[in-house]
Design an enzyme around this catalytic site. Structure first.
Site, mmCIF file in Angstrom:
data_model
loop_
_atom_site.group_PDB
_atom_site.id
_atom_site.type_symbol
_atom_site.label_atom_id
_atom_site.label_comp_id
_atom_site.label_asym_id
_atom_site.label_seq_id
_atom_site.Cartn_x
_atom_site.Cartn_y
_atom_site.Cartn_z
ATOM 1 C CG ASN A 213 64.412 14.248 -35.004
ATOM 2 O OD1 ASN A 213 63.597 14.856 -35.382
ATOM 3 N ND2 ASN A 213 65.223 13.380 -35.876
ATOM 4 N NE ARG B 258 58.807 8.172 -41.594
ATOM 5 C CZ ARG B 258 59.428 9.329 -41.253
ATOM 6 N NH1 ARG B 258 59.509 10.468 -41.948
ATOM 7 N NH2 ARG B 258 60.190 9.403 -39.959
ATOM 8 N N PRO B 259 56.153 2.551 -41.192
ATOM 9 C CG PRO B 259 57.248 0.382 -40.994
ATOM 10 C CD PRO B 259 57.237 1.841 -41.735
ATOM 11 C CB ILE B 260 53.546 2.777 -36.172
ATOM 12 C CG1 ILE B 260 52.096 2.584 -36.367
ATOM 13 C CG2 ILE B 260 53.886 4.314 -36.710
ATOM 14 C CD1 ILE B 260 51.123 2.999 -35.496
ATOM 15 C CG ASP B 261 56.172 -2.837 -37.456
ATOM 16 O OD1 ASP B 261 56.273 -2.145 -38.525
ATOM 17 O OD2 ASP B 261 56.886 -4.022 -37.307
ATOM 18 C CD GLN B 262 59.102 -3.935 -34.432
ATOM 19 O OE1 GLN B 262 59.479 -4.320 -33.294
ATOM 20 N NE2 GLN B 262 58.560 -4.850 -35.437
ATOM 21 N NE ARG C 276 56.710 8.970 -39.104
ATOM 22 C CZ ARG C 276 55.760 8.008 -39.341
ATOM 23 N NH1 ARG C 276 54.863 8.320 -40.333
ATOM 24 N NH2 ARG C 276 55.897 6.704 -39.078
ATOM 25 C CG ASP D 227 67.718 12.023 -40.099
ATOM 26 O OD1 ASP D 227 67.024 11.512 -41.036
ATOM 27 O OD2 ASP D 227 67.468 12.107 -38.943
HETATM 28 N N1 EPU Z 1 60.443 0.820 -38.545
HETATM 29 C C1 EPU Z 1 59.585 -0.225 -38.847
HETATM 30 N N2 EPU Z 1 58.836 -0.073 -38.042
HETATM 31 C C2 EPU Z 1 58.345 0.446 -37.072
HETATM 32 C C3 EPU Z 1 59.127 1.787 -36.731
HETATM 33 C C4 EPU Z 1 60.297 1.836 -37.861
HETATM 34 O O1 EPU Z 1 59.910 -1.183 -39.730
HETATM 35 O O2 EPU Z 1 57.386 0.278 -36.280
HETATM 36 C C5 EPU Z 1 61.625 0.911 -39.811
HETATM 37 C C6 EPU Z 1 61.131 1.961 -40.759
HETATM 38 O O3 EPU Z 1 60.661 1.978 -41.871
HETATM 39 C C7 EPU Z 1 62.953 2.402 -40.940
HETATM 40 C C8 EPU Z 1 63.467 2.161 -39.688
HETATM 41 O O4 EPU Z 1 62.799 1.162 -38.851
HETATM 42 O O5 EPU Z 1 63.203 1.652 -41.966
HETATM 43 C C9 EPU Z 1 63.873 3.302 -38.814
HETATM 44 O O6 EPU Z 1 62.826 4.185 -38.461
HETATM 45 P P1 EPU Z 1 62.662 4.719 -37.302
HETATM 46 O O7 EPU Z 1 61.515 4.415 -36.338
HETATM 47 O O8 EPU Z 1 64.186 4.867 -36.401
HETATM 48 O O9 EPU Z 1 62.276 6.014 -37.611
HETATM 49 P P2 EPU Z 1 61.451 7.323 -36.932
HETATM 50 O O10 EPU Z 1 61.417 7.158 -35.695
HETATM 51 O O11 EPU Z 1 60.091 7.377 -37.858
HETATM 52 C C10 EPU Z 1 63.339 9.208 -36.707
HETATM 53 C C11 EPU Z 1 63.574 10.511 -36.756
HETATM 54 C C12 EPU Z 1 63.826 10.415 -38.264
HETATM 55 C C13 EPU Z 1 65.190 9.690 -38.861
HETATM 56 C C14 EPU Z 1 64.954 8.218 -38.376
HETATM 57 C C15 EPU Z 1 66.167 7.501 -38.339
HETATM 58 C C16 EPU Z 1 62.099 11.847 -35.387
HETATM 59 C C17 EPU Z 1 60.810 12.425 -35.427
HETATM 60 N N3 EPU Z 1 62.502 11.145 -36.707
HETATM 61 O O12 EPU Z 1 62.216 8.408 -37.374
HETATM 62 O O13 EPU Z 1 64.251 11.945 -38.618
HETATM 63 O O14 EPU Z 1 65.341 9.546 -40.115
HETATM 64 O O15 EPU Z 1 64.818 8.465 -36.842
HETATM 65 O O16 EPU Z 1 67.176 7.902 -37.667
HETATM 66 O O17 EPU Z 1 62.872 11.512 -34.507
HETATM 67 C C18 EPU Z 1 64.709 14.200 -39.894
HETATM 68 O O18 EPU Z 1 64.682 14.521 -38.798
HETATM 69 O O19 EPU Z 1 64.765 14.414 -41.174
HETATM 70 C C19 EPU Z 1 64.007 12.650 -39.883
HETATM 71 C C20 EPU Z 1 63.407 12.105 -41.019
#
Ligand code: EPU
Length: 435
Positions: free
Chosen positions: A23, A123-127, A93, A307
């Site tokens: 990551n 998996r949202p990207i609103d933030q 992703r 994870d």
């Molecule tokens: N979320 C929102 N809005 C956003 C972004 C996230 O509501 O714009 C929510 C998500 O739905 C979730 C929470 O915030 O409920 C956390 O999501 P986060 O953005 O932290 O996750 P991510 O960046 O998409 C990364 C890792 C994941 C890991 C998560 C949490 C990478 C490439 N992926 O995902 O890793 O589960 O952080 O630690 O860095 C894995 O390696 O197996 C994996 C899934």
């Protein structure tokens, strides 16, 4: 179709060396787009997510040279496009980090989004969008393409994230690096890979402070220049091997780790009866007695990592007593439970909590991985089980674990990769992002 055949029952003994953090790598590779000159990245894991991202950069005009198995030189000086809309991007992703990097460098970006999700929900990207918009971008999402434009580049500001998001923290940090002025990212995520990205960018000339705390301050700079960087060890890969030893018994020295990053995992393993001893760059995991129950809630770092949730669930299946695991990060991360149940695991899921009543043993079965960490959990469960399991969906595992088979065999596991040439690898076609 490729499968892993695993015969359980062998204790694990010896040494295993952890690779560079997936990551961190999947954030650092897109960040290379913002650099003038060659950056050499060492300790890069050989996993398919990394290969896909490097291919995307090449298609955009970057020069990528493999120096050795875990070192690449990337030169993005010649990249002239802010468009990255290739089909391959829908399968990874982390391709969304190209948005932050391209906005920082060019002030605009057109990027294809990942087409789906491996945890069963959107998996949202609103933030991420909130961060870009606050910094002056107009963002439009249509037909799976994110188009972001600015009037003359990104501008520093204060961005408050409504949820602690790794991805939004990283994307905002990327977008702010070459912005005009200072950006504060408040309620930032604190994961080790966020600190690693900040260290990478700083070593190339960025001015980022506070990574690893919940407020990150980015003073925009005019340009980044090439240099050398070595990626941190993978916290979750290390944790996966720790859980495997806890499940099978034996004693393994897990090398090339940062023990501080593993504390959240070590503490829980000790609670369930495993001995974990920290060295400077290693942890030794030893299990000689029965496992005990535990309650676990996943949280952003430094909490217990989501994870590692499936892997710890696998070993709690054979712990004495009833354990409860509450998922505090993702809405739906218990899809793998059906596979553990096939093996004799006694698990009930109620909303965000899985209740696991320990059984004396699991039994080998045909299994299918539904995502990366679920795949790792099935491997662990199969190593602990009586009999042989065949695990499908291994392309998920290979997106995030370098040489898992060789590493496990070297410490005594009975695991082999089998190929059925008559069968199409459907997983290869359908597997979405590792994380
Ligand atoms: N979320 C929102 N809005 C956003 C972004 C996230 O509501 O714009 C929510 C998500 O739905 C979730 C929470 O915030 O409920 C956390 O999501 P986060 O953005 O932290 O996750 P991510 O960046 O998409 C990364 C890792 C994941 C890991 C998560 C949490 C990478 C490439 N992926 O995902 O890793 O589960 O952080 O630690 O860095 C894995 O390696 O197996 C994996 C899934």
């Amino acid at each position: 179709m490729k499968k892993y055949a695993v015969t359980g029952g062998n204790p694990l003994n010896g040494e295993v060396t952890v690779s560079g953090a997936k990551n961190a790598a999947v954030a650092i590779i897109p960040a290379a787009l913002m650099i003038d000159g060659v950056c050499r990245i060492e300790n890069i894991p050989q996993i398919s997510d990394v290969t896909m991202l490097l291919n995307i950069l090449k298609k955009m005009g970057a020069e990528v040279r493999t120096v050795n198995r875990n070192t690449v030189d990337i030169d993005c000086t010649g990249v002239r496009t802010s468009r990255a809309t290739f089909d391959a991007m829908r399968r990874i992703r982390a391709s969304y980090y190209l948005i932050g990097a391209l906005l920082s460098r060019f002030g605009h970006a057109d990027v294809a989004m990942p087409g789906g999700c491996n945890f069963g929900g959107v998996r949202p990207i609103d933030q991420h969008v909130k961060g870009f918009t606050a910094m002056g971008a107009t963002v439009d999402i249509k037909n799976g393409i994110v188009s972001a434009t600015t009037d003359g580049g990104m501008r520093g500001t204060t961005v408050y994230l409504d949820v602690v998001s790794v991805g939004a923290t990283i994307n905002t940090m990327l977008a702010a690096t070459l912005a005009d002025g200072r950006t504060f990212i408040e309620n930032a995520a604190k994961e080790p890979h966020i600190v690693d990205l900040a260290n990478f960018l700083n070593s190339m000339g960025a001015d980022i402070k506070g990574a690893g705390t919940n407020v990150i301050k980015v003073n925009g700079v005019k340009k980044l220049v090439g240099g050398f960087y070595s990626i941190i060890p993978d916290q979750i890969e290390a944790g996966t091997y720790m859980a495997a030893v806890a499940g099978t018994g034996g004693e393994v020295v897990i090398k090339n780790v940062i023990p501080r990053h593993l504390e959240c995992i070590s503490v829980k393993l000790r609670e369930i009866g495993v001995t974990v001893t920290e060295g400077d760059t290693s942890v030794t995991v030893k299990r000689t007695r029965d496992l005990k129950r535990a309650n676990i809630k996943t949280m952003p770092y430094p909490g217990f990592p989501t994870d590692m949730q499936p892997q710890i669930a696998a070993i709690l299946c054979i712990a004495k007593g009833t354990s409860n695991i509450t998922e505090g990060v993702w809405d739906n991360r218990f899809k793998y439970v059906d596979e553990l149940s096939k093996m004799g695991g006694n698990i009930t899921v109620n909303g965000q909590t899985a209740s696991i009543s320990g059984v004396p043993y699991l039994t080998g079965s045909p299994l299918k991985a539904c995502d990366l960490r679920a795949g790792a959990a099935l491997v662990i469960a199969a190593l602990c089980a009586r009999g042989t399991s065949e695990i499908e969906g291994v392309s998920y595992i290979e997106r995030g674990y370098e040489d898992m088979i060789d590493k496990l065999r070297a410490i005594g596991a009975d695991i082999t990769c089998i190929e059925d040439p008559g069968d199409d690898d459907e997983d290869e076609q359908t597997a979405k992002s590792a994380g």
